[in-house]
Design a protein around this motif. Structure first.
Motif, PDB file in Angstrom:
ATOM      1  N   THR A  28     -53.222  35.892 -12.230  1.00 29.47           N
ATOM      2  CA  THR A  28     -52.108  36.253 -11.348  1.00 29.47           C
ATOM      3  C   THR A  28     -52.510  37.405 -10.438  1.00 29.47           C
ATOM      4  OG1 THR A  28     -50.532  35.523 -13.017  1.00 29.47           O
ATOM      5  CG2 THR A  28     -49.702  36.987 -11.309  1.00 29.47           C
ATOM      6  N   ALA A  29     -53.211  38.398 -10.994  1.00 30.32           N
ATOM      7  CA  ALA A  29     -53.633  39.555 -10.196  1.00 30.32           C
ATOM      8  C   ALA A  29     -54.621  39.141  -9.113  1.00 30.32           C
ATOM      9  CB  ALA A  29     -54.247  40.615 -11.100  1.00 30.32           C
ATOM     10  N   TYR A  30     -55.543  38.258  -9.458  1.00 35.89           N
ATOM     11  CA  TYR A  30     -56.536  37.810  -8.477  1.00 35.89           C
ATOM     12  C   TYR A  30     -55.859  37.066  -7.329  1.00 35.89           C
ATOM     13  CZ  TYR A  30     -60.304  35.171  -6.313  1.00 35.89           C
ATOM     14  OH  TYR A  30     -61.158  34.616  -5.392  1.00 35.89           O
ATOM     15  N   VAL A  31     -54.987  36.126  -7.662  1.00 35.17           N
ATOM     16  CA  VAL A  31     -54.319  35.324  -6.633  1.00 35.17           C
ATOM     17  C   VAL A  31     -53.440  36.207  -5.757  1.00 35.17           C
ATOM     18  CG1 VAL A  31     -52.671  33.450  -6.248  1.00 35.17           C
ATOM     19  CG2 VAL A  31     -54.446  33.212  -8.001  1.00 35.17           C
ATOM     20  N   GLY A  32     -52.688  37.135  -6.363  1.00 35.67           N
ATOM     21  CA  GLY A  32     -51.875  38.053  -5.573  1.00 35.67           C
ATOM     22  C   GLY A  32     -52.718  38.926  -4.671  1.00 35.67           C
ATOM     23  N   GLY A  33     -53.898  39.339  -5.157  1.00 34.27           N
ATOM     24  CA  GLY A  33     -54.794  40.147  -4.345  1.00 34.27           C
ATOM     25  C   GLY A  33     -55.305  39.412  -3.124  1.00 34.27           C
ATOM     26  N   LEU A  34     -55.489  38.096  -3.242  1.00 38.92           N
ATOM     27  CA  LEU A  34     -55.913  37.312  -2.080  1.00 38.92           C
ATOM     28  C   LEU A  34     -54.854  37.361  -0.986  1.00 38.92           C
ATOM     29  CD1 LEU A  34     -57.400  34.134  -3.836  1.00 38.92           C
ATOM     30  CD2 LEU A  34     -58.663  36.039  -2.808  1.00 38.92           C
ATOM     31  N   VAL A  35     -53.599  37.254  -1.367  1.00 39.60           N
ATOM     32  CA  VAL A  35     -52.510  37.328  -0.384  1.00 39.60           C
ATOM     33  C   VAL A  35     -52.459  38.734   0.216  1.00 39.60           C
ATOM     34  CG1 VAL A  35     -50.018  37.084  -0.006  1.00 39.60           C
ATOM     35  CG2 VAL A  35     -51.210  35.498  -1.550  1.00 39.60           C
ATOM     36  N   ASP A  36     -52.661  39.754  -0.626  1.00 37.10           N
ATOM     37  CA  ASP A  36     -52.647  41.134  -0.132  1.00 37.10           C
ATOM     38  C   ASP A  36     -53.719  41.362   0.927  1.00 37.10           C
ATOM     39  OD1 ASP A  36     -50.575  41.888  -1.820  1.00 37.10           O
ATOM     40  OD2 ASP A  36     -51.925  42.576  -3.416  1.00 37.10           O
ATOM     41  N   ARG A  37     -54.844  40.663   0.805  1.00 35.65           N
ATOM     42  CA  ARG A  37     -55.958  40.898   1.726  1.00 35.65           C
ATOM     43  C   ARG A  37     -55.879  40.082   3.008  1.00 35.65           C
ATOM     44  NH1 ARG A  37     -58.583  41.428  -3.302  1.00 35.65           N
ATOM     45  NH2 ARG A  37     -59.324  39.290  -3.347  1.00 35.65           N
ATOM     46  N   LEU A  38     -54.812  39.328   3.185  1.00 37.36           N
ATOM     47  CA  LEU A  38     -54.647  38.612   4.455  1.00 37.36           C
ATOM     48  C   LEU A  38     -54.607  39.615   5.600  1.00 37.36           C
ATOM     49  CD1 LEU A  38     -51.969  35.817   3.907  1.00 37.36           C
ATOM     50  CD2 LEU A  38     -54.217  35.517   4.940  1.00 37.36           C
ATOM     51  N   PRO A  39     -55.255  39.324   6.721  1.00 35.16           N
ATOM     52  CA  PRO A  39     -55.177  40.239   7.861  1.00 35.16           C
ATOM     53  C   PRO A  39     -53.726  40.444   8.292  1.00 35.16           C
ATOM     54  CG  PRO A  39     -56.842  38.551   8.221  1.00 35.16           C
ATOM     55  CD  PRO A  39     -56.088  38.166   6.986  1.00 35.16           C
ATOM     56  N   ALA A  40     -53.422  41.658   8.698  1.00 41.13           N
ATOM     57  CA  ALA A  40     -52.060  41.953   9.156  1.00 41.13           C
ATOM     58  C   ALA A  40     -51.745  41.089  10.365  1.00 41.13           C
ATOM     59  CB  ALA A  40     -51.932  43.425   9.512  1.00 41.13           C
ATOM     60  N   PRO A  41     -50.559  40.457  10.380  1.00 36.24           N
ATOM     61  CA  PRO A  41     -50.215  39.605  11.523  1.00 36.24           C
ATOM     62  C   PRO A  41     -50.033  40.438  12.785  1.00 36.24           C
ATOM     63  CG  PRO A  41     -48.342  39.842  10.057  1.00 36.24           C
ATOM     64  CD  PRO A  41     -49.512  40.483   9.369  1.00 36.24           C
ATOM     65  N   SER A  42     -50.253  39.785  13.884  1.00 38.49           N
ATOM     66  CA  SER A  42     -50.055  40.455  15.175  1.00 38.49           C
ATOM     67  C   SER A  42     -48.597  40.825  15.344  1.00 38.49           C
ATOM     68  CB  SER A  42     -50.476  39.498  16.296  1.00 38.49           C
ATOM     69  OG  SER A  42     -50.017  39.956  17.537  1.00 38.49           O
ATOM     70  N   SER A  43     -48.348  41.930  16.050  1.00 36.32           N
ATOM     71  CA  SER A  43     -46.965  42.335  16.305  1.00 36.32           C
ATOM     72  C   SER A  43     -46.377  41.594  17.501  1.00 36.32           C
ATOM     73  CB  SER A  43     -46.892  43.840  16.562  1.00 36.32           C
ATOM     74  OG  SER A  43     -47.691  44.176  17.678  1.00 36.32           O
ATOM     75  N   VAL A  44     -47.202  40.769  18.133  1.00 39.97           N
ATOM     76  CA  VAL A  44     -46.717  40.015  19.283  1.00 39.97           C
ATOM     77  C   VAL A  44     -46.074  38.734  18.786  1.00 39.97           C
ATOM     78  CG1 VAL A  44     -47.365  38.864  21.425  1.00 39.97           C
ATOM     79  CG2 VAL A  44     -48.566  40.958  20.706  1.00 39.97           C
ATOM     80  N   PRO A  45     -44.784  38.517  19.101  1.00 38.31           N
ATOM     81  CA  PRO A  45     -44.125  37.297  18.617  1.00 38.31           C
ATOM     82  C   PRO A  45     -44.819  36.058  19.135  1.00 38.31           C
ATOM     83  CG  PRO A  45     -42.534  38.854  19.546  1.00 38.31           C
ATOM     84  CD  PRO A  45     -43.889  39.367  19.885  1.00 38.31           C
ATOM     85  N   ARG A  46     -44.765  35.008  18.331  1.00 34.86           N
ATOM     86  CA  ARG A  46     -45.320  33.737  18.760  1.00 34.86           C
ATOM     87  C   ARG A  46     -44.493  33.181  19.899  1.00 34.86           C
ATOM     88  NH1 ARG A  46     -46.005  29.501  14.283  1.00 34.86           N
ATOM     89  NH2 ARG A  46     -43.779  29.671  14.379  1.00 34.86           N
ATOM     90  N   PRO A  47     -45.117  32.473  20.857  1.00 38.92           N
ATOM     91  CA  PRO A  47     -44.339  31.877  21.961  1.00 38.92           C
ATOM     92  C   PRO A  47     -43.407  30.796  21.439  1.00 38.92           C
ATOM     93  CG  PRO A  47     -46.659  31.184  22.056  1.00 38.92           C
ATOM     94  CD  PRO A  47     -46.545  32.196  20.955  1.00 38.92           C
TER      95      PRO A  47
END
Length: 197
Positions: A178-197
């Motif tokens: 569970t810790a490993y899988v949650g850590g993978l989600v934590d390491r996702l790059p921060a999404p852009s602050s620009v809204p999608r079109p």
């Protein structure tokens, strides 16, 4: 006449049972011996039907294998709707981890990889599997965009969350805790602050 009506009303019936047995007759030998070490005859024997029944329904072994892989994917790893992308991704990742460590998970992953080298039909099967996985991710990403969130690209989720889990399972490189899988989600790059079109 009454028995015919009852058969018509019965959901599934023999066809569904044969399909399920044929699917298991594929995942079992893939798990035991790997891809390429069984034939339509082997699948038919395990299923308890004639070879012609397998050919009549699927046409080729590769078509059957594609059906196995895509059906497995669409009946596992349900698409969550927790109200936030973070919650959705954590639940989805946990579901994927559970499914690929389940009874047929490793066999299906091996099957999809093997199909990539099995000619045009095999590539089509692999692409169908990947397209279904991409569709599942896109459902979550589209919902997140509709809520005003700024989701990452689907390929980022594949690269940062799904691929490491697949590698661990395929190469026996460690458990999907569970810790490993949650850590993978934590390491996702921060999404852009620009809204999608």
């Amino acid at each position: 006449m009454e028995s015919e009506r009852q058969r018509a009303r019965r959901p599934g019936g023999r066809s569904v049972r044969v399909r399920a047995m044929a699917h298991q007759a594929v995942t079992d030998p893939v798990g035991e011996r790997g891809y390429g070490n069984f034939t339509v005859g082997d699948v038919a024997a395990r299923t308890g039907v004639a070879d012609t029944s397998i050919y009549r329904r699927w046409g080729t072994l590769e078509t059957l294998l594609m059906d196995v892989a895509v059906t497995w994917l669409t009946t596992t790893s349900p698409i969550p709707d927790t109200g936030s992308l973070d919650g959705d991704l954590r639940t989805y990742a946990a579901n994927v981890a559970r499914d690929i460590t389940g009874p047929d998970g490793l066999a299906v992953l091996r099957l999809v990889i093997a199909l990539s080298t099995a000619g045009q039909q095999g590539l089509h099967a692999r692409d169908a599997f990947l397209a279904e996985r991409a569709r599942q991710l896109q459902v979550m990403l589209d919902r997140a965009g509709d809520r005003g969130e700024h989701p990452p690209d689907g390929l980022e989720i594949l690269d940062h969350v799904l691929a490491p889990m697949y590698i661990r399972i395929l190469f026996g490189a460690g458990p999907l805790t569970t810790a490993y899988v949650g850590g993978l989600v934590d390491r996702l790059p921060a999404p852009s602050s620009v809204p999608r079109p």
